[in-house]
Design an enzyme around this catalytic site. Structure first.
Site, PDB file in Angstrom:
ATOM      1  N   GLU A 100       0.821  -1.209   0.000  1.00  0.00           N
ATOM      2  CA  GLU A 100       0.000   0.000   0.000  1.00  0.00           C
ATOM      3  C   GLU A 100       0.866   1.276   0.000  1.00  0.00           C
ATOM      4  OE1 GLU A 100      -3.357   2.295  -0.135  1.00  0.00           O
ATOM      5  OE2 GLU A 100      -3.032   0.187  -0.647  1.00  0.00           O
ATOM      6  N   GLY A 101       2.094   1.171   0.508  1.00  0.00           N
ATOM      7  CA  GLY A 101       2.999   2.325   0.458  1.00  0.00           C
ATOM      8  C   GLY A 101       3.298   2.691  -0.997  1.00  0.00           C
ATOM      9  N   HIS A 102       3.649   1.685  -1.807  1.00  0.00           N
ATOM     10  CA  HIS A 102       3.879   1.930  -3.239  1.00  0.00           C
ATOM     11  C   HIS A 102       2.610   2.444  -3.908  1.00  0.00           C
ATOM     12  CE1 HIS A 102       6.851  -1.372  -2.252  1.00  0.00           C
ATOM     13  NE2 HIS A 102       7.661  -0.480  -2.804  1.00  0.00           N
TER      14      HIS A 102
ATOM     15  N   GLY B 202       9.019   7.208  -0.942  1.00  0.00           N
ATOM     16  CA  GLY B 202       8.369   7.169   0.365  1.00  0.00           C
ATOM     17  C   GLY B 202       9.296   7.670   1.463  1.00  0.00           C
TER      18      GLY B 202
ATOM     19  N   LYS C 258       9.511   6.558   4.356  1.00  0.00           N
ATOM     20  CA  LYS C 258      10.054   5.530   5.247  1.00  0.00           C
ATOM     21  C   LYS C 258      11.566   5.484   5.072  1.00  0.00           C
ATOM     22  CE  LYS C 258       9.574   0.956   5.029  1.00  0.00           C
ATOM     23  NZ  LYS C 258      10.994   0.550   5.176  1.00  0.00           N
TER      24      LYS C 258
ATOM     25  N   GLN D 165      17.195   8.157   2.270  1.00  0.00           N
ATOM     26  CA  GLN D 165      17.230   8.034   0.806  1.00  0.00           C
ATOM     27  C   GLN D 165      16.662   9.297   0.154  1.00  0.00           C
ATOM     28  OE1 GLN D 165      16.298   4.251  -1.535  1.00  0.00           O
ATOM     29  NE2 GLN D 165      14.315   5.282  -1.581  1.00  0.00           N
TER      30      GLN D 165
ATOM     31  N   LEU E 152       4.768  -0.013   6.555  1.00  0.00           N
ATOM     32  CA  LEU E 152       4.775  -1.028   5.497  1.00  0.00           C
ATOM     33  C   LEU E 152       6.172  -1.160   4.906  1.00  0.00           C
ATOM     34  CD1 LEU E 152       1.437  -0.543   3.547  1.00  0.00           C
ATOM     35  CD2 LEU E 152       1.938  -1.912   5.560  1.00  0.00           C
TER      36      LEU E 152
ATOM     37  N   SER F 239       8.367  -4.176   2.178  1.00  0.00           N
ATOM     38  CA  SER F 239       8.382  -5.485   1.519  1.00  0.00           C
ATOM     39  C   SER F 239       9.066  -6.508   2.411  1.00  0.00           C
ATOM     40  CB  SER F 239       9.118  -5.392   0.178  1.00  0.00           C
ATOM     41  OG  SER F 239       8.532  -4.385  -0.625  1.00  0.00           O
TER      42      SER F 239
END
Lengths: 296, 296
Positions: free
Chosen positions: B36-38, B148, B150, B154, B185, B187
């Site tokens: 859902e983040g993507h 994102g 998160k 980056q 969230l 992966s």
């Protein structure tokens, strides 16, 4: 011809040309103090592009602490006249502050190709070149960018950067332009005294001697070619050799001392850097050994 | 939605969209195994762009030798369904060979911002990120690129790269998306056992505890905030702290231990990396200390 001094003005001028359909864009990055070598780049750009952009920027990032950044020759008025005469549409002349508004933390570097030749003599030089050329390419977003083969290593490094990073531009390499007596044109030639200027002919003369020795079969290996280069340069009392190398091109890999040039499948470069007093000159010849006739 | 697997196909697909007037272009680079983040990045891209491009590429360059490159979760079919549902127009799924057809010699690196936090724990990681993102940006030439928060470091690193190198793209940072119970969230959450999944809540819980301590006035300095973070994380038997830091954002500079947060003019980040078994999770909170109310 439009002269712009900020990135914003440059982008506006380019947007105007692009929206008017004046693509493709050709880009000639320079450090100014233009000579016939730069003029040949502008003319080649004019053949391939509908808008020709030239930049003039003496980039501090590519000069070492003991190099000639401060004294590098500058003559904006004369440069603009040459640019206009040779068909530049936009000339971008940023200040150091415009190019580096904050301390730059990002570096673009190309490994291995930059450890040889000028990379060995001028640590950090090529990182400065690849970083500033990245910046300029992102500003101009040209279809073609034109560089002279006098800086053959620079061409090799930039081609690799563009290919490795998938930059949407084609690097066009243009032949070395020489004075009638053979001296490769360089903005730094202005540093030479009369006597140094005369002796500086050993660069092109030694390359010619090496070519002849290869054609005659007198020099068959890298080591034999180096000997010809060095012995010819040594006829000058003032010349101090920085390097006289024979390498593959564009990968700049060493050849075994006894490897025959004819066994190398691709191109080969004979590359020289020679100092006259504090002035360091470079010259080179790129050729395909299997097609030795093409050397002449 | 068009799925392309080569750079050439990608450029063709983009040229088709551009020439049809479907600009601006929004770009969402991912490593796949979408969540859902993507999805939130794709939706934001859809709001700002007329063409949305997503890439799915697990980039070996940004994984250390002992990291999870080989085991990183992959599910192309599910990813394509999500991309289609969330409005992607072009999905680019290159192989490693397509991205790196020859050994890459060029590196883009951002100094100082990459020595802290994940840069310290994962040497070379950010060079891998900046190099591959440079490549992707040159391929797609988007107007906007979406990342994102998160991976807040980056975002900071890429913003600096884009600004230092004058890349013609705007980096759009999007908020962290969390599970109902607070877990950010990722992966990599799929690696967690049931028990680890439960204890992983200490990341978001400790950030919340630190926020409350700041609002209450119980934690006024970086060192006091770190104490709250560490003591809350330490309530988990399985959690092994990699880092729990309080830094300026986006410059990622250290705060003096006794410097009060309120005296910092800009934004601050509380950033965590915590391992559960072999799985390393990150989470963070970026806030403006002077506007503490905005924290809630």
């Amino acid at each position: 011809m439009r002269v712009v001094r900020t990135v914003e003005q440059l982008r506006e001028a380019l947007e105007y040309m692009r929206s008017g359909g004046h693509s493709p864009i050709g880009f000639v990055p320079t450090m100014g103090y233009l000579h016939e070598g730069h003029a040949s780049l502008l003319r080649r750009a004019g053949e391939l592009s509908n808008t020709v952009v030239m930049s003039i920027f003496v980039n501090p990032l590519q000069f070492g602490p003991n190099e000639d950044f401060a004294s590098y020759p500058r003559d904006e008025q004369r440069d603009l006249e040459l640019a206009e005469r040779e068909g530049a549409d936009i000339v971008f002349i940023p200040t150091v502050e415009e190019m580096y508004p904050q301390a730059i933390r990002t570096t673009v570097s190309v490994a291995s190709l930059t450890t040889q030749l000028c990379g060995a003599s001028r640590p950090g030089h090529f990182d400065g070149v690849t970083t500033v050329v990245s910046k300029l390419l992102h500003m101009v977003q040209p279809d073609y960018a034109f560089f002279g083969l006098k800086d053959a290593q620079q061409v090799a490094v930039l081609r690799r950067m563009v290919s490795d990073l998938n930059m949407p531009v084609e690097i066009v390499a243009c032949p070395i332009v020489r004075e009638a007596d053979g001296l490769a044109l360089s903005s730094r030639n202005v540093y030479l005294s009369g006597e140094q200027r005369e002796e500086a002919l050993v660069l092109s003369r030694s390359l010619r001697a090496a070519r002849e020795a290869i054609l005659d079969g007198r020099a068959r290996t890298a080591s034999e070619v180096r000997q010809v280069l060095v012995s010819e340069i040594s006829t000058s009392r003032l010349a101090e050799i920085d390097y006289a190398e024979v390498l593959t091109f564009p990968d700049l890999e060493n050849l075994g001392d006894n490897e025959t040039l004819a066994s190398v499948p691709g191109e080969i470069i004979m590359a020289l850097a020679v100092k006259f007093g504090r002035t360091r000159l470079i010259d080179n010849n790129v050729f395909i050994p299997k097609e030795a006739a093409a050397l002449v």
